[in-house]
Write a protein that holds these residues in place. Structure first.
Motif, short mmCIF file in Angstrom:
data_model
loop_
_atom_site.label_atom_id
_atom_site.label_comp_id
_atom_site.label_asym_id
_atom_site.label_seq_id
_atom_site.Cartn_x
_atom_site.Cartn_y
_atom_site.Cartn_z
N GLU A 197 0.82 -1.20 0.00
CA GLU A 197 0.00 0.00 0.00
C GLU A 197 0.86 1.26 0.00
O GLU A 197 0.50 2.27 -0.61
N ARG A 198 2.01 1.21 0.66
CA ARG A 198 2.91 2.36 0.64
C ARG A 198 3.40 2.62 -0.79
O ARG A 198 3.53 3.77 -1.21
N SER A 199 3.67 1.55 -1.54
CA SER A 199 4.07 1.72 -2.93
C SER A 199 2.95 2.36 -3.74
O SER A 199 3.20 3.23 -4.58
N LEU A 200 1.73 1.95 -3.48
CA LEU A 200 0.59 2.51 -4.20
C LEU A 200 0.48 4.02 -4.00
O LEU A 200 0.18 4.76 -4.93
N HIS A 201 0.71 4.45 -2.78
CA HIS A 201 0.53 5.86 -2.45
C HIS A 201 1.72 6.72 -2.83
O HIS A 201 1.69 7.93 -2.70
N ALA A 202 2.80 6.08 -3.33
CA ALA A 202 4.02 6.82 -3.63
C ALA A 202 4.13 7.24 -5.09
O ALA A 202 5.10 7.88 -5.47
N VAL A 203 3.14 6.90 -5.92
CA VAL A 203 3.27 7.15 -7.36
C VAL A 203 2.06 7.90 -7.90
O VAL A 203 0.98 7.87 -7.33
N ARG A 204 2.30 8.53 -9.05
CA ARG A 204 1.23 9.18 -9.81
C ARG A 204 1.29 8.64 -11.24
O ARG A 204 1.91 9.23 -12.10
N PRO A 205 0.67 7.50 -11.49
CA PRO A 205 0.77 6.89 -12.81
C PRO A 205 0.05 7.70 -13.88
O PRO A 205 -0.92 8.40 -13.61
N ALA A 206 0.55 7.58 -15.11
CA ALA A 206 -0.09 8.27 -16.23
C ALA A 206 -1.44 7.65 -16.52
O ALA A 206 -1.71 6.49 -16.22
N GLU A 207 -2.30 8.44 -17.14
CA GLU A 207 -3.60 7.92 -17.56
C GLU A 207 -3.38 6.76 -18.52
O GLU A 207 -2.48 6.77 -19.36
N GLY A 208 -4.21 5.72 -18.38
CA GLY A 208 -4.05 4.55 -19.22
C GLY A 208 -3.04 3.56 -18.70
O GLY A 208 -2.55 2.71 -19.44
N SER A 209 -2.71 3.64 -17.40
CA SER A 209 -1.74 2.73 -16.80
C SER A 209 -2.44 1.58 -16.08
O SER A 209 -3.64 1.63 -15.78
N LEU A 210 -1.66 0.56 -15.80
CA LEU A 210 -2.11 -0.59 -15.04
C LEU A 210 -1.00 -0.94 -14.06
O LEU A 210 0.18 -0.92 -14.42
N GLY A 211 -1.35 -1.23 -12.83
CA GLY A 211 -0.37 -1.61 -11.83
C GLY A 211 -0.50 -3.08 -11.47
O GLY A 211 -1.60 -3.62 -11.39
N ALA A 212 0.61 -3.75 -11.29
CA ALA A 212 0.63 -5.15 -10.84
C ALA A 212 1.81 -5.33 -9.91
O ALA A 212 2.82 -4.64 -10.04
N ARG A 267 9.90 -9.48 -1.63
CA ARG A 267 8.73 -8.72 -1.22
C ARG A 267 8.13 -8.07 -2.47
O ARG A 267 8.82 -7.84 -3.45
N PRO A 268 6.85 -7.76 -2.43
CA PRO A 268 6.19 -7.24 -3.63
C PRO A 268 6.81 -5.93 -4.13
O PRO A 268 7.16 -5.05 -3.34
N ARG A 269 6.94 -5.83 -5.45
CA ARG A 269 7.36 -4.59 -6.10
C ARG A 269 6.24 -4.17 -7.03
O ARG A 269 5.67 -4.98 -7.75
N LEU A 270 5.92 -2.89 -7.01
CA LEU A 270 4.86 -2.38 -7.87
C LEU A 270 5.40 -2.15 -9.27
O LEU A 270 6.36 -1.41 -9.47
N VAL A 271 4.76 -2.79 -10.24
CA VAL A 271 5.15 -2.68 -11.64
C VAL A 271 4.05 -1.94 -12.38
O VAL A 271 2.89 -2.35 -12.37
N LEU A 272 4.41 -0.82 -13.01
CA LEU A 272 3.45 -0.03 -13.78
C LEU A 272 3.69 -0.23 -15.27
O LEU A 272 4.84 -0.25 -15.72
N ARG A 273 2.61 -0.37 -16.00
CA ARG A 273 2.70 -0.50 -17.45
C ARG A 273 1.51 0.21 -18.08
O ARG A 273 0.54 0.54 -17.40
N SER A 274 1.60 0.45 -19.37
CA SER A 274 0.44 1.01 -20.08
C SER A 274 -0.48 -0.13 -20.49
O SER A 274 -0.05 -1.26 -20.73
N TRP A 275 -1.77 0.17 -20.55
CA TRP A 275 -2.70 -0.82 -21.09
C TRP A 275 -2.32 -1.19 -22.52
O TRP A 275 -2.48 -2.33 -22.95
N ALA A 276 -1.81 -0.21 -23.25
CA ALA A 276 -1.43 -0.46 -24.65
C ALA A 276 -0.36 -1.55 -24.75
O ALA A 276 -0.32 -2.30 -25.73
N SER A 277 0.51 -1.67 -23.74
CA SER A 277 1.57 -2.69 -23.79
C SER A 277 0.98 -4.09 -23.75
O SER A 277 1.52 -5.02 -24.37
N TRP A 278 -0.11 -4.26 -23.00
CA TRP A 278 -0.79 -5.56 -22.99
C TRP A 278 -1.61 -5.75 -24.26
O TRP A 278 -1.60 -6.82 -24.86
N GLU A 279 -2.32 -4.71 -24.65
CA GLU A 279 -3.20 -4.84 -25.81
C GLU A 279 -2.40 -5.14 -27.08
O GLU A 279 -2.88 -5.86 -27.97
N ALA A 280 -1.17 -4.63 -27.16
CA ALA A 280 -0.33 -4.91 -28.34
C ALA A 280 0.01 -6.39 -28.45
O ALA A 280 0.28 -6.90 -29.55
#
Length: 372
Positions: free
Chosen positions: A43-58, A66-79
């Motif tokens: 949760e601390r990782s979640l509150h530490a970022v401002r992802p761009a519009e169209g992002s997805l976090g996993a 321990r868990p690391r927050l990985v941010l990607r664009s939806w377009a990267s999956w859709e491609a």
């Protein structure tokens, strides 16, 4: 903003993820099974970022981190959807069973992909009786599927999350089950794929290089940011690595040896434990196996094999395990200590949690019995 989604109810979690995507927000599924301290760190990782519009976090936790927050664009999956459809045969007429928690990116991708291409999605356990023609599983799940009575002829299993033992792929072929295996990571998405007992080859759209024994990939599918330790290594040419070790053959096929930090040094020799595990999986009576390093005064570490078996292994099965290891790996890679447990600890995605195995052996909390 990031939207925290509780993964306890898979259908509700998926609906929340898709709703957030439509609204241009960045959803991320939290694992309800995490201990309070791990969840608090996430949760601390979640509150530490401002992802761009169209992002997805996993979250990527692997088998010992321990868990690391990985941010990607939806377009990267859709491609990746068209090549994934071509590889697996999934389309509007398919019924796709996703068996694992959506907090694991491989299961979340399988669910989102099915929805996006118009397939019928079933979110359920592996023993669910509803019909399906494609299933997303980890190797341990595939083993359970093959042990059951279900008619598998003409169906497809998409297998990821761990190395697929050739013996398991051969058993699937004997049952008429088509197996598509892929290698990737939350940070990199798809890297390479194989069908049946074939070799891994770069996934369409991915460039793969092996530099000093480490696998690097460049593709439209890479993540944009990783929060946590260690950070994702990138170079100036757009390649990235999660420090997996591998070999690239002259014909372009890829052999993945495992994570560099999962190598064990024993008596001066470096052993990649995944190669040993693959050699041992599929032996009679063995459900799964974990190989870890255990302290030794003279050699630094000794390899220990912890075998998951439903019952006691008879002497012939024990000898076969040792013979398999001796025939498949170098002498230094043959485990010197052998244990049996009824169930190995696992991550929420179904992978063996080697860190928990190592700690359980050291603390005597694993319930492991020596295998004479």
């Amino acid at each position: 903003m990031l939207v925290e989604v509780d993964g306890a109810d898979a259908p509700a979690a998926l609906a929340a993820v898709l709703r957030a995507r439509r609204r241009g927000r960045a959803p991320v599924v939290l694992d309800p099974s995490w201990p309070p301290a791990v969840r608090a760190a996430a949760e601390r990782s979640l509150h530490a970022v401002r992802p761009a519009e169209g992002s997805l976090g996993a979250f990527s936790s692997g088998s010992s981190r321990r868990p690391r927050l990985v941010l990607r664009s939806w377009a990267s999956w859709e491609a990746s959807h068209p090549p994934f459809c071509a590889l697996t045969g999934i389309g509007p007429g398919s019924t796709v069973l996703v068996t694992g928690p959506l907090s694991a990116s491989l299961h979340l991708y399988g669910a989102v992909h099915a929805v996006d291409v118009g397939a019928t999605l079933v979110l359920a356990q592996l023993d669910d009786r509803r019909p399906w023609d494609v299933v997303h599983v980890v190797p341990a799940g595939l083993d359970r599927l093959l042990a059951g009575p279900l008619d598998l002829a003409g169906r497809t299993a998409v297998c990821a999350g761990d190395a697929l033992p050739p013996s398991l792929a051969a058993r699937a072929a004997d049952r008429g089950l088509r197996v598509v295996a892929y290698y990737g990571a939350t940070e990199l998405s798809f890297v390479a794929a194989a069908e049946g007992t074939g070799s891994l080859r770069p996934f369409r759209g991915v460039e793969v290089e092996v530099r000093d024994g480490t696998v690097w990939a460049r593709s439209p599918y890479l993540c944009t940011e990783v929060l946590g330790d260690p950070p994702l290594r990138r170079d100036s040419e757009g390649f990235a690595t999660v420090e997996d070790l591998g070999e690239l053959a002259a014909d372009g096929s890829l052999r993945v040896l495992g994570r560099a930090d999962e190598a064990v040094t024993t008596g001066g020799a470096t052993v990649h434990v995944e190669a040993v595990e693959v050699a041992l999986r599929g032996a009679p009576g063995v459900t799964d196996v974990a190989v870890v390093g255990t302290p030794h005064a003279a050699l630094g570490q000794l390899l220990a094999a912890v075998v998951e078996a439903a019952g006691s292994l008879p002497p012939p099965a024990r000898r076969l395990l040792r013979d398999r290891a001796a025939a498949a790996v170098a002498p230094a890679a043959v485990p010197r200590r052998w244990y049996v447990v009824p169930a190995l600890p696992r991550t929420p995605a179904g992978k063996v949690a080697r860190g928990d195995v190592r700690r359980g052996l050291a603390e005597g909390t694993l319930g492991a019995q020596p295998l004479a």
